[in-house]
Design an enzyme around this catalytic site. Structure first.
Site, short mmCIF file in Angstrom:
data_model
loop_
_atom_site.label_atom_id
_atom_site.label_comp_id
_atom_site.label_asym_id
_atom_site.label_seq_id
_atom_site.Cartn_x
_atom_site.Cartn_y
_atom_site.Cartn_z
N PHE A 72 0.55 -1.26 0.10
CA PHE A 72 0.04 0.15 0.11
C PHE A 72 0.69 1.51 0.09
CE2 PHE A 72 -1.97 -3.26 3.10
CZ PHE A 72 -2.78 -3.68 2.05
N CYS A 73 2.19 1.29 -0.49
CA CYS A 73 3.08 2.22 -0.75
C CYS A 73 3.19 3.00 0.81
CB CYS A 73 2.35 3.81 -1.64
SG CYS A 73 2.19 3.29 -3.54
N ALA A 74 3.41 2.08 1.50
CA ALA A 74 3.44 2.27 3.01
C ALA A 74 4.47 1.18 3.56
CB ALA A 74 2.53 2.72 3.60
#
Length: 466
Positions: A384-386
């Site tokens: 999740f781009c985290a």
């Protein structure tokens, strides 16, 4: 005076607002779309990936369609359509300012998305600015500050610890300009951060704060004056508007003191050749300074339309319904022992309609692929781009593999990824119920189809030839 428009924006009346369980539901595009199932037949698509991109509100789309025939150049043309479009663009800026509760003197800059907004602000920081950011941020608010003096703060395990961690870091920092970047609601766990308290801590130590509201603004009211944040950034495509437009709103001084984010027409007031052959430029002293090029008028108008629709519907009813759906979702997953919901702050934390989990014995990409192919349910799998946050939540070493795709699903290898389900103002009750039932069925009975890795993704294997 506003320029007279020959079309009327769609009003938020009974024709555009429905009701379910006595709470507000806003019609969105795609609510009747059907998709094929790998096992045969079709089903209405359950869009449960709002945290990545929410479907556009029907009202927003109708407003865009009403304006489209009157499309014209902005800030440049003398013709009727140009004048109309220019006025529409500036009225959209005002609508966003009202939606955000901006202060007198604040500027609303239209950008491409939250990522663009925070990179713009990063380019405008005064020399020597120290930036403080938690490792829990989305990459859009974690990465733009590289090149500055950045302090990355460890993931807190409670809202109180978040404030204490920031206080300690700011107290130890030397004098000079300081900026804190913090999310309003996590794009991974959905947990709401203590924005007001973090802002107060920042201001006590002479720091400013920018709020990444990409996940918060679609679910809760964001009032710049009440929260006392210095800037706020969000994306239209998460606020029920189409792709391609975003907002950076807040204090003007650092923005006006900086060189334009992009150099070109629209950002410049005057350009003149010098005798030595060079060029002298006088830049605009307003939001246009950082809006070089022909602006995305339709994108700005779409965001303004979404802001008006959410204000007209009233967040009280929207929040009440979201909390009902979230409680139903959490209760359903709690009945499946193999499911582990990811959280920083614990079960009692306030959340928006975003939830991530892993399933014992399953690769998350395999699970998400089966939800889509066999049940017509769209969720997100991966990191999740985290990435730093997911490694913390999953207890992985910092050097662990972080690919978002699936390994060979038959190998039994459960790689570093998770499943995220997220919903919003147009999500029918049935979609959440179907999701919970599908999770139970997959855990209990397994997938009905075979899957393989293709181009880094887990996809249904071709049907065997008869």
């Amino acid at each position: 005076m506003p320029f007279a428009t020959p079309f009327a924006p769609v009003s938020a009346d009974s024709s555009t607002i429905a009701s379910a369980d006595s709470c507000t539901v806003l019609p969105v595009l795609g609510r009747d779309v059907t998709v094929p199932l790998v096992t045969g037949g079709e089903v209405t698509y359950a869009a449960l990936d709002h945290a990545a991109s929410a479907p556009a509100l029907q009202r927003v789309w109708d407003d865009i369609a009403a304006y489209a025939p009157y499309y014209g150049s902005v800030h440049r043309g003398a013709g009727y359509l140009s004048q109309l479009s220019t006025d529409l663009f500036e009225q959209s800026r005002q609508a966003v300012a009202e939606f955000l509760g901006c202060r007198e003197g604040d500027q609303v800059v239209f950008t491409r998305a939250t990522t663009d907004s925070l990179n713009l602000l990063a380019s405008a920081l005064p020399a020597g600015t120290r930036v403080f950011v938690f490792e829990t941020e989305h990459h859009a608010s974690l990465l733009p500050w590289r090149g500055h003096d950045v302090t990355y703060l460890d993931a807190p395990r409670s809202p109180e610890q978040a404030v204490a961690t920031l206080e300690e870091a700011l107290h130890a920092a030397p004098a000079g300009p300081k900026l804190v970047c913090v999310t309003g609601a996590s794009n991974v766990t959905g947990e709401i951060w203590p924005v007001r308290e973090l802002t107060a801590a920042a201001h006590r130590h002479g720091a400013r704060l920018v709020l990444d509201a990409a996940q918060l603004a679609p679910h809760r009211p964001v009032d710049v004056s009440e929260l006392d944040v210095d800037w706020v950034a969000f994306s239209g495509h998460k606020l029920y508007a189409p792709f391609g437009a975003g907002v950076l709103a807040g204090r003007a001084d650092w923005l006006l003191a900086a060189e334009p984010y992009l150099a070109g027409g629209g950002a410049s007031r005057t350009v003149a050749r010098r005798e030595d052959g060079g060029v002298d430029v006088e830049w605009h002293e307003n939001a246009a300074r950082h809006e070089a090029g022909s602006p995305n008028v339709i994108g700005a108008y779409a965001i303004a339309s979404a802001c008006r629709a959410l204000r007209a519907a009233g967040f009280e009813g929207l929040v009440a319904r979201e909390e009902t759906l979230l409680a139903r979702l959490r209760a359903g997953l709690a009945e499946v022992p193999e499911v582990k919901v990811l959280s920083l702050f614990g079960d009692d934390a306030e959340r928006v309609g975003v939830l991530s989990f892993v399933v014992e014995g399953w690769n998350s990409s395999h699970f998400a692929a089966a939800l889509s192919a066999e049940y017509g349910i769209g969720v997100r799998d991966g990191l999740f781009c985290a990435h730093p946050l997911l490694r913390t939540l999953l207890g992985a070493e910092s050097g662990a593999a972080g690919e978002c795709g699936s390994p060979d699903v038959g190998s039994g290898d459960v790689s570093l990824n998770a499943i995220r389900v997220s919903f919003g103002v147009g999500t029918p009750d049935e979609h959440v119920s179907r999701f919970v039932a599908a999770v139970r069925s997959l855990v209990r009975d397994g997938a009905k189809w075979s899957y393989r890795t293709e181009a880094g993704r887990c996809v249904p294997a071709p049907a065997a030839a008869e």
